[in-house]
Structure formats: structure tokens, C-alpha cells
Write an enzyme that holds these catalytic residues in place. Structure first.
Site, PDB file in Angstrom:
ATOM      1  N   ASP A  47       1.000  -1.189  -0.258  1.00  0.00           N
ATOM      2  CA  ASP A  47      -0.174   0.027  -0.224  1.00  0.00           C
ATOM      3  C   ASP A  47       0.905   0.924  -0.197  1.00  0.00           C
ATOM      4  O   ASP A  47       1.384   2.008   1.329  1.00  0.00           O
ATOM      5  CB  ASP A  47      -0.432   0.075   1.297  1.00  0.00           C
ATOM      6  N   TYR A  52       2.720   9.765  -0.676  1.00  0.00           N
ATOM      7  CA  TYR A  52       4.160   9.116   0.512  1.00  0.00           C
ATOM      8  C   TYR A  52       5.478   9.541   0.151  1.00  0.00           C
ATOM      9  O   TYR A  52       6.399   9.613   0.384  1.00  0.00           O
ATOM     10  CB  TYR A  52       3.812   8.027   0.839  1.00  0.00           C
ATOM     11  N   LYS A  77      -2.520   5.931  -4.493  1.00  0.00           N
ATOM     12  CA  LYS A  77      -3.861   6.623  -4.053  1.00  0.00           C
ATOM     13  C   LYS A  77      -4.053   8.237  -5.137  1.00  0.00           C
ATOM     14  O   LYS A  77      -2.491   8.594  -4.783  1.00  0.00           O
ATOM     15  CB  LYS A  77      -3.858   7.421  -2.757  1.00  0.00           C
ATOM     16  N   HIS A 110      -7.561   9.367  -1.975  1.00  0.00           N
ATOM     17  CA  HIS A 110      -7.162   8.930  -0.609  1.00  0.00           C
ATOM     18  C   HIS A 110      -7.720  10.080   0.610  1.00  0.00           C
ATOM     19  O   HIS A 110      -7.984   9.709   1.555  1.00  0.00           O
ATOM     20  CB  HIS A 110      -6.373   9.882  -1.031  1.00  0.00           C
TER      21      HIS A 110
END
Ligand SMILES: NC(=O)c1ccc[n+]([C@@H]2O[C@H](COP(=O)([O-])OP(=O)(O)OC[C@H]3O[C@@H](n4cnc5c(N)ncnc54)[C@H](OP(=O)(O)O)[C@@H]3O)[C@@H](O)[C@H]2O)c1
Length: 284
Positions: A47, A52, A77, A110
Site C-alpha cells: 500500500d 507518501y 492513491k 485518498h
């Protein structure tokens, strides 16, 4: 159950029952080594997310693992800066390029309500537009499944007015301290899989005395008890670690299950550990 077991999404796609989390695994060596270690230890579900900032390292780890692409389940996402049709399509392509993949297994919106879209219900239009892009990405076979994250019931109901395809997954903050029971039930009733992010409370539940007590009874770690609780609830937990020994230990959760009494004790922690995430108040 084992690490190779899967849940089946509403469109028939199979998804491994534990996913490896990568939030706060910085791009470069840390994200790369964490994902390599996860894959070496049998995880097949990773994931990540555009925000990120580690899709490049995650992608490199996937490529270097030598594991056949069809054996892997990769989620990324769409971030808050791309809640219109064209930006969402572009953001998806950027994620694919960074990951070095030609499709993902799951693509999620997200966040339902980016701060800059909170006035005049612009967030609703943003989600509808982003979702239209996701539906097209799905129809084109570039994402094997699509879903949402941090969506409350009202966000799901708003999306229902616009969607042609229903979300297959809703990924939320879910652990004994914050169980979001109504949302979980709503997802189940609509055949939307509950993915549990921060199953360890981003580490904040690891020193909880009630869970420590239970862990001693089973001769398991607190992290293992929390991951087992998530599985026993029918959730799909996404534990994250950057340490090889934790990464491995977090998979050792299939040789026991929690008694009804112990599940009840964990359920009773709802609210008490002080963890709650309110997506509508987030500062982004
Ligand atoms: N959709 C969203 O908005 C959203 C939001 C948050 C998270 N997520 C996803 O969910 C994943 C997990 O959530 P999270 O990152 O908040 O945290 P988490 O998995 O609940 O907890 C991670 C923390 O626990 C520590 N840890 C892990 N296993 C351990 C063990 N066996 N023993 C002791 N400590 C251990 C980790 O330490 P080390 O890393 O130092 O090893 C880290 O500090 C994320 O990585 C991300 O993929 C999604």
C-alpha cells in the site's frame, strides 16, 4: 487463513488479506529495503500513495524482487491536488510512471474533502470528477479495482449520486481505539471492503496495558494481537514497519485467533486510547 489468503472484492478481484503499509517510509533506502523485506517475507500486497513520495522506491523494490507481477497486489492513491477529471488522469499516469508499472491493482481517492475544496460543497464536485476519471481508468484496465479512503457515510452517499461503478474498497483509520462501527457496517452492507489503516494506531497502541495483558496470554506481541483483531473483524489490516524483524513478526498471526472475551476487551478500548481521526478537520 494465511498470508496467501485473499478477500474477494465486489468485482471478483482477489486481494491478499494483509497489506504492507509504506506511509512514513522515506523514499530511497528505507522504503526500498522495507518493501524488499516485506516481499521476501511473503507479503504480496503493498500500500503506497502519491503523497507518501516513495512510489519510485516502492516500484524499484517490486521490480528487483523478481516476483511475477500477477502475484502482486499494488495499491496507490490520488492526492488532494488532483480532484478534477484531467488532473486525476494525469496524476494516475504519474503514479504509474513512478512505480514503473503499467497497471495497479487498486487505485483510491485518498481524501474526500481537500481543504481548498471545503467551501460551497466543492469537495462533492471534486470527488465526482475524480471518480469519473477513476471509472475510466478502471474501464481501460489500468486499475483492476477502484475505491476510496477516509470516506465517511455522508461522503459515500454523495458519491452514490454520481457514480456508475461503486467503490470496491474504503480504507480507513480502524483499530480498537477507533472502530467507526456505523461506517464499517455501511461498507459491509454495500459490499465495500473495509481496509484498516494504522492497525497499530501508528504505534500508539503498542504500549496499551490492556492489549499487553492479552498479548501475554497468547504468547504474541501487541502488534500481532492488533493485526489478529483486525482480521477477526473481517478487516484488511495494513501494518507498516521499517524494521525487518517487525515486518516478519507482523505476518505471524495465522496460528491463533482471539477468544470472544478478548475481542470484547479490545472492543471496549473504543475511544479510551484517545485515538480518533476526523477527516473533515484535516489541515490539508
Ligand atoms: N489512507 C490513509 O489516509 C492512510 C493514513 C495512514 C496510514 N495509511 C496506510 O496504513 C499503513 C499503516 O498505518 P501507519 O503507518 O499509520 O501505522 P501502523 O501500522 O499502525 O504502525 C506503524 C508503527 O508501528 C511500528 N511497528 C510496526 N510493527 C511493529 C512491531 N511488530 N513491534 C513494534 N513496533 C512496530 C512501526 O515502527 P517502525 O516503522 O519504526 O518499524 C511504526 O512506528 C500506512 O503505512 C499506510 O500504508 C493510510
Amino acid at each position: 487463513m494465511s498470508l496467501n489468503d485473499t478477500y474477494t472484492l465486489s468485482n471478483g478481484v482477489k486481494i491478499p488479506v494483509i497489506g504492507f503499509g509504506t506511509w512514513q517510509a522515506p523514499d530511497g533506502d528505507v522504503a526500498y529495503q522495507s518493501v524488499r523485506s516485506a516481499l521476501d517475507n511473503g507479503y504480496r500486497h503493498i500500500d503506497t500513495a502519491a503523497i507518501y513520495g516513495n512510489e519510485v522506491s516502492v516500484g524499484r523494490a517490486i521490480a528487483d524482487s523478481g516476483i511475477a507481477r500477477h502475484e502482486l497486489f499494488i495499491t496507490t492513491k490520488l492526492w488532494n491536488d488532483a480532484h478534477d477529471y484531467d488532473s486525476a488522469r494525469q496524476a494516475f499516469q504519474t503514479s504509474l510512471d513512478r512505480l514503473g508499472l503499467d497497471y495497479v491493482d487498486l487505485y483510491l481517492i485518498h481524501w474526500p474533502n481537500p481543504k481548498h475544496l471545503r467551501q460551497n460543497n466543492q469537495w462533492e464536485i471534486g470527488n465526482a470528477e475524480a471518480w469519473r476519471a477513476m471509472e475510466d481508468i478502471y474501464q481501460a484496465g489500468k486499475a483492476r479495482a477502484i475505491g476510496v479512503s477516509n470516506f465517511q457515510i455522508s461522503d459515500l452517499k454523495s458519491l452514490e449520486k454520481h457514480q456508475s461503478i461503486a467503490p470496491m474498497v474504503n480504507q480507513n483509520f480502524l483499530n480498537p481505539s477507533d472502530q467507526q462501527s456505523e461506517l464499517v457496517q455501511y461498507n459491509q452492507q454495500h459490499n465495500i471492503l473495509n481496509e484498516a489503516y494504522s492497525p497499530l494506531g501508528t504505534g500508539k497502541l503498542l504500549s496499551n496495558p490492556v492489549i499487553e495483558n492479552i498479548s501475554q496470554k497468547y504468547n504474541k506481541s501487541v502488534a500481532q494481537i492488533l493485526i489478529r483483531w483486525s482480521l477477526d473483524k473481517g478487516f484488511l489490516p495494513l501494518p507498516k514497519s521499517t524494521h525487518a524483524d517487525y515486518i516478519k513478526a507482523n505476518t505471524d498471526v495465522f496460528d491463533f485467533s482471539l477468544s470472544a472475551d478478548d475481542i470484547q476487551q479490545l472492543d471496549n478500548l473504543s475511544g479510551s486510547a484517545g485515538l480518533h481521526l476526523d477527516a473533515s478537520q484535516a489541515d490539508f
